[in-house]
Motif scaffolding. Structure first.
Motif, PDB file in Angstrom:
ATOM      1  N   UNK A  82     -34.869  81.027  73.463  1.00  0.00           N
ATOM      2  CA  UNK A  82     -35.774  80.095  72.782  1.00  0.00           C
ATOM      3  C   UNK A  82     -36.719  79.416  73.767  1.00  0.00           C
ATOM      4  N   UNK A  83     -36.252  79.163  74.986  1.00  0.00           N
ATOM      5  CA  UNK A  83     -37.143  78.549  75.979  1.00  0.00           C
ATOM      6  C   UNK A  83     -38.292  79.495  76.308  1.00  0.00           C
ATOM      7  N   UNK A  84     -37.991  80.775  76.494  1.00  0.00           N
ATOM      8  CA  UNK A  84     -39.053  81.754  76.781  1.00  0.00           C
ATOM      9  C   UNK A  84     -40.052  81.824  75.630  1.00  0.00           C
ATOM     10  N   UNK A  85     -39.534  81.870  74.414  1.00  0.00           N
ATOM     11  CA  UNK A  85     -40.408  82.012  73.248  1.00  0.00           C
ATOM     12  C   UNK A  85     -41.278  80.778  73.036  1.00  0.00           C
TER      13      UNK A  85
ATOM     14  N   UNK B 206     -25.857  79.799  76.444  1.00  0.00           N
ATOM     15  CA  UNK B 206     -26.806  79.937  77.555  1.00  0.00           C
ATOM     16  C   UNK B 206     -27.852  81.013  77.247  1.00  0.00           C
ATOM     17  N   UNK B 207     -27.403  82.099  76.656  1.00  0.00           N
ATOM     18  CA  UNK B 207     -28.311  83.200  76.338  1.00  0.00           C
ATOM     19  C   UNK B 207     -29.340  82.772  75.289  1.00  0.00           C
ATOM     20  N   UNK B 208     -28.892  82.014  74.280  1.00  0.00           N
ATOM     21  CA  UNK B 208     -29.802  81.522  73.246  1.00  0.00           C
ATOM     22  C   UNK B 208     -30.780  80.497  73.812  1.00  0.00           C
ATOM     23  N   UNK B 209     -30.309  79.646  74.713  1.00  0.00           N
ATOM     24  CA  UNK B 209     -31.196  78.664  75.350  1.00  0.00           C
ATOM     25  C   UNK B 209     -32.326  79.373  76.094  1.00  0.00           C
TER      26      UNK B 209
ATOM     27  N   UNK C  79     -47.011  77.047  78.465  1.00  0.00           N
ATOM     28  CA  UNK C  79     -46.439  76.338  79.608  1.00  0.00           C
ATOM     29  C   UNK C  79     -45.632  77.291  80.479  1.00  0.00           C
ATOM     30  N   UNK C  80     -45.384  76.864  81.715  1.00  0.00           N
ATOM     31  CA  UNK C  80     -44.527  77.625  82.622  1.00  0.00           C
ATOM     32  C   UNK C  80     -43.309  76.769  82.945  1.00  0.00           C
ATOM     33  N   UNK C  81     -42.261  76.955  82.165  1.00  0.00           N
ATOM     34  CA  UNK C  81     -41.001  76.239  82.392  1.00  0.00           C
ATOM     35  C   UNK C  81     -39.941  77.304  82.685  1.00  0.00           C
ATOM     36  N   UNK C  82     -39.325  77.216  83.838  1.00  0.00           N
ATOM     37  CA  UNK C  82     -38.449  78.306  84.283  1.00  0.00           C
ATOM     38  C   UNK C  82     -36.983  78.109  83.898  1.00  0.00           C
ATOM     39  N   UNK C  83     -36.633  76.941  83.374  1.00  0.00           N
ATOM     40  CA  UNK C  83     -35.243  76.742  82.992  1.00  0.00           C
ATOM     41  C   UNK C  83     -34.866  75.278  82.932  1.00  0.00           C
ATOM     42  N   UNK C  84     -33.584  75.011  83.082  1.00  0.00           N
ATOM     43  CA  UNK C  84     -33.037  73.660  83.004  1.00  0.00           C
ATOM     44  C   UNK C  84     -32.400  73.296  84.341  1.00  0.00           C
TER      45      UNK C  84
ATOM     46  N   UNK D 242     -29.972  73.867  68.072  1.00  0.00           N
ATOM     47  CA  UNK D 242     -30.227  74.284  69.452  1.00  0.00           C
ATOM     48  C   UNK D 242     -31.706  74.584  69.654  1.00  0.00           C
ATOM     49  N   UNK D 243     -32.303  75.294  68.709  1.00  0.00           N
ATOM     50  CA  UNK D 243     -33.737  75.609  68.835  1.00  0.00           C
ATOM     51  C   UNK D 243     -34.581  74.331  68.798  1.00  0.00           C
TER      52      UNK D 243
END
Length: 470
Positions: free
Chosen positions: A322-325, A316-319, A332-337, A357-358
Motif C-alpha cells: 500500500x505504501x508503494x501504491x 509487513x508485506x501489505x504495508x 512522493x518518494x517514501x522508502x518505508x517506515x 491498515x490501508x
C-alpha cells in the motif's frame, strides 16, 4: 583520498523486485530483503548467520551447498529451476539465480541469491487461476494460502457461495476474483450492499420496478438481478437484509424468476449468487433474525477470510504494497517506515483489518515530508491504544473474532475493554465529524454530504451506522 563506493546492502536488496539475499564466504545469510522474508516466511533477524541452504530448502541440486561452491569458485552465475518449501510447508515454483560477489580488490566475498517466483506465470499460462495480486489479494500466511487454494474450486461451479469474515478483510475482492476466474467472467459482476438501503429501496434496487409502481417511478427500471443476467450478483452484508426480502430472495434462487415491484409479469434470469457477511448467520438463524432455509440455500459453498491479526507475516508485506501504491499516486518518494514506526504497526491489533491498515498508510503518506514515515506521522491513536495480544491472550482474541458484530452490554467484562476501545477509536472520530458537519449546516443533509465529500446515500449509511437518524 576519496573513499571507494560502498552501497548499503539492505537498501540495495530492497531495490531488487524479486526475493533476494546475500551470503558470506561461508554461505551464511547476511541480509534478506522483505520479498525474501515473505516468500520463505522467515524474518531476516532470525535467520542471520544461518546457512542459506537451511532457509532455501529446494530440489535445485544444491545439496550441501554444491551450487554455492561452484559459483563461488568459478565466478560463473548459475540459474536453475526448481521448487522451494517455505516455513509454512508451501511449495513454490522458482527460478533460482546465484551470482558471485567480489570486493573492490577483486577477491570473492560472497554470493547474491535471487529467487524468482514463477508459479504464477506457469499457472497463468495453463489455468489462469493464481494471479491474485492485481486484485490486491496479498498473503503468504497459511490461512490465506488455504483461501487461495479454494478460489479455483469456487470459480468452476454455479453453486452459491457464502464468504464470511470480519469487516475490512477483503470479502468483496474474493468475490470479484471468483467471478473473474469463472466461465461467467465476460458477463457482468454486480455488487449490492444489502445493509445500505431501506427495505423499500432495496427491493426496487434488486428486482427493479415498473412505471407508476410508487411515487417518483416515472419509468421502468431494471433491477440488479436483470442487469447481472448470465453473470454474478454479489450480495454483500446479506445478514442485514430485512426478513420480508429474504423470502423473495429465496423464491428467486429456487425458481430463477422474479417479478419487478409493481409488475405482473415474471422475468427469468440466469444469475450466480455470491453472498458475504461479517455477522454470525447461524446465531441470527437461532435468534429468528435470518431465515434458516435461505441460509442453507446460500451456504452451499463457504470460505472464511481470517482477520489480519491472525495472518502472521502478512502485515509487513501489505504495508509495503500500500505504501508503494499510495506514494506513486501522490508523486512522493517514501522508502518505508522507521524501525519504531514499523514495530508499532506490526504490534497493532487492526480491528478494521486491511481497510484500516490501508487508511493508516494513506494518512501517514499524505502528511509525511521525509523519506521515511516516523511515529509522529502515524495516526495518534496508534500510540494510545493497546498492541497486539501475546500468546496468552490468543484465546480471548479468537473468541472475539467469532462474533464480528458486538452487541451493546451495560456492564462489559474487563477482558473486552481493550478490544472495544481499539475498535471504537476510528468510528468515534468519524461519528463526531458527521455531527459537527450536520450542526454547521443546520441539519441539511445535502450540504453536509457535499462538505464531507460524500454522496447523500453514503451519508445516510454512515448516519444509520452511528445511530444518528431520527
Amino acid at each position: 583520498m576519496k573513499l571507494p563506493f560502498q552501497p548499503d546492502t539492505t537498501t540495495l536488496l530492497e531495490a531488487i523486485p524479486y526475493p533476494a539475499m546475500i551470503l558470506d564466504s561461508s554461505f551464511r545469510i547476511i541480509v534478506m530483503n522483505r520479498l525474501m522474508e515473505a516468500m520463505t516466511g522467515y524474518p531476516s533477524t532470525k535467520v542471520c548467520n544461518i546457512h542459506g541452504e537451511l532457509v532455501i530448502r529446494s530440489n535445485t541440486g544444491n545439496n550441501r551447498g554444491q551450487l554455492y561452491r561452484q559459483v563461488f569458485h568459478s565466478g560463473e552465475p548459475v540459474s536453475v529451476a526448481g521448487d522451494i518449501l517455505n516455513c509454512y510447508r508451501r511449495k513454490i515454483r522458482i527460478q533460482y539465480h546465484i551470482s558471485q560477489l567480489t570486493e573492490t580488490g577483486g577477491d570473492t566475498c560472497g554470493l547474491l541469491i535471487i529467487c524468482e517466483d514463477v508459479s504464477a506465470k506457469n499457472e497463468t499460462d495453463e489455468t489462469r487461476s493464481e494471479n491474485y495480486r492485481s486484485f490486491e489479494l496479498i498473503g503468504y500466511s497459511t490461512k490465506m494460502q488455504k483461501v487461495f487454494e479454494m478460489i479455483p474450486l469456487l470459480a468452476q461451479t454455479d453453486a452459491s457461495v457464502l464468504i464470511t469474515g470480519e469487516t475490512g478483510t477483503g470479502k468483496d475482492k474474493i468475490a470479484e476474483v471468483i467471478h473473474q476466474k469463472s466461465p461467467r467472467a465476460r458477463f457482468p459482476f454486480i455488487k449490492v450492499n444489502c445493509g445500505a438501503l431501506p427495505e423499500g429501496l432495496l427491493e426496487s434496487e434488486l428486482f427493479g420496478h415498473v412505471k407508476g409502481a410508487f411515487t417518483g417511478a416515472t419509468r421502468n427500471k431494471p433491477g440488479m438481478f436483470k442487469l447481472a443476467d448470465r453473470g454474478t450478483l454479489f450480495l454483500t452484508e446479506i445478514g442485514d437484509m430485512p426478513l420480508p426480502l429474504q423470502v423473495k430472495l429465496l423464491s428467486v434462487l429456487d425458481d430463477r424468476k422474479f417479478t419487478p415491484v409493481g409488475g405482473e409479469q415474471s422475468t427469468s434470469v440466469d444469475v450466480r449468487i455470491i453472498a458475504a457477511t461479517h455477522r454470525p448467520l447461524q446465531e441470527q438463524v437461532r435468534d429468528n433474525q435470518f431465515r434458516e432455509d435461505l441460509f442453507y440455500r446460500l451456504n452451499v459453498l463457504q470460505t472464511h477470510l481470517p482477520p489480519l491479526r491472525e495472518r502472521e507475516g502478512d502485515i509487513r508485506y501489505l504495508l509495503d504494497h500500500f505504501l508503494d501504491k499510495i506514494t506513486s499516486a501522490l508523486g512522493k518518494t517514501i522508502v518505508g517506515f522507521t524501525p519504531t514506526a514499523m514495530q508499532a504497526l506490526l504490534d497493532y491489533q487492526y480491528p478494521g483489518n486491511i481497510r484500516e491498515l490501508r487508511n493508516i498508510v494513506e494518512y501517514s503518506a499524505n502528511i509525511c515530508k521525509r523519506k521515511k514515515i516516523t511515529m509522529e506521522q502515524l495516526p495518534p491513536y496508534l500510540s494510545e491504544k493497546p498492541r497486539r495480544e501475546k500468546a496468552g491472550d490468543k484465546e480471548e482474541i479468537n473468541a472475539g473474532a467469532k462474533t464480528p458484530a458486538p452487541s451493546p452490554v451495560a456492564t462489559p467484562e474487563k477482558k473486552n475493554t481493550r478490544s472495544d476501545s481499539a475498535r471504537s477509536s476510528w468510528g468515534d472520530i468519524e461519528r463526531q465529524t458527521i455531527i459537527d458537519a450536520l450542526k454547521k449546516h443546520d441539519g441539511n443533509r445535502t450540504r453536509t454530504a457535499a462538505d464531507l465529500g460524500w454522496g447523500r446515500m453514503k451519508l445516510w449509511r454512515k448516519m444509520k451506522k452511528y445511530q444518528l437518524l431520527d
